[in-house]
Every structure is written in C-alpha cells, then in structure tokens.
Design an enzyme around this catalytic site. Structure first.
Site, PDB file in Angstrom:
ATOM      1  N   TYR A  26       4.291   2.083  14.682  1.00 35.11           N
ATOM      2  CA  TYR A  26       4.598   3.040  13.621  1.00 35.11           C
ATOM      3  C   TYR A  26       3.900   4.366  13.834  1.00 35.11           C
ATOM      4  CZ  TYR A  26       0.207   1.412  11.457  1.00 35.11           C
ATOM      5  OH  TYR A  26      -1.105   1.077  11.211  1.00 35.11           O
ATOM      6  N   HIS A  55       0.849  -1.177   0.000  1.00 34.80           N
ATOM      7  CA  HIS A  55       0.000   0.000   0.000  1.00 34.80           C
ATOM      8  C   HIS A  55       0.892   1.236   0.000  1.00 34.80           C
ATOM      9  CE1 HIS A  55       0.545  -0.073   4.426  1.00 34.80           C
ATOM     10  NE2 HIS A  55       0.298   1.223   4.359  1.00 34.80           N
TER      11      HIS A  55
END
Length: 152
Positions: A120, A52
């Site tokens: 993240y 992605h």
C-alpha cells in the site's frame, strides 16, 4: 453508492507462457494527490485488521496475493456519504487498487486458507512521534459491521 472520494482501478494482467505483467500504479493516473510511503505486510487466514483511519493521509491498497474483504466506513462530518459502509472483495481473484480518503475508517478480513499480502501507498510517510492513525475496535457498535461469512 460508493463513499465520496473512494476510487478503484481494475488491474489488467498481460499473460503469456512465461507468466504475467501488470502495471499497478502510474503517476499519470492521479489516484494519489502525492506520494509519501510504500509499505508491505502479510496477514494470516481469518485475521481481521480493523478499524483505523487517518486525518491527514490517503491510503491506496493492493493485495497481490491472497484474498480479503475490505470494509470502509465514512466518518467525515461534512460528507454526503457520512455513515455509509462500502465492502470490496479484492486480492488475487479480483486485482484492484482501492483508494481510501482521509476520514474514512478502513479494515480488512483475510478470506480463505492462504495468507494475504498487502502492498500500500500513502500520501504521507509514517511519523512514529506523531502517528496519523486513529483506532476504532473491529466490532465498534457505531459501524456495526458483521464480519462473519454468510453461508448461502
């Protein structure tokens, strides 16, 4: 050659008889242009989560446990590294931060027999009504990445 805008930071562990301490990200390192969201996820052995990319946000990946093969592919039309692939081996055996600029497709494969945990940061919060996530199949022919392990 590293894809333009991609950066890594080697983490330093300070170890003693009690365990270890490491700074992961500091605001004075200028790795993120701004802070949007911090997320945490676990993937099981052999899982491939790819590909992605984002049009508006940068990602900053860290794998505190487990190990992965992270793959980046530069989709940016006006980039001098357009069409280039980078591979990073990261996780508990190689604790690094990986900055992934917007327009660079990314994904990872969990290596070994243990799950991998990713923490993240992104430069924008996730908007479920207008998600900044464009998907590409893990086996996309344009990217042409071979996810198999090469036995040597």
């Amino acid at each position: 050659m590293k894809i333009n805008g991609v950066a890594t930071k080697k983490l330093v562990k300070h170890t003693d008889d009690r365990g270890f301490f490491a700074e992961v990200l500091r605001d004075d390192e200028n790795l993120l242009s701004r802070f949007g969201q911090l997320s945490w996820s676990t993937s099981y052995p052999g899982v491939i989560k790819a590909f992605h990319y984002h049009e508006n946000q940068d990602d900053l990946w860290f794998f505190p446990s487990g190990n992965v093969q992270a793959v980046l592919y530069d989709l940016r039309e006006h980039s001098s590294t357009k069409g280039q692939t980078n591979v990073f081996y990261m996780g508990e055996h190689n604790p690094i931060l990986l900055l992934i600029p917007k327009g660079v497709a990314h994904g990872y494969r969990v290596l070994g027999q243990e799950p991998a945990t990713i923490v993240y940061c992104t430069t924008q919060s996730y908007n479920p009504r207008n998600p900044d996530e464009k998907r590409i199949p893990w086996d996309d022919e344009t990217i042409g990445f071979d996810w198999s392990t090469e036995n040597r």
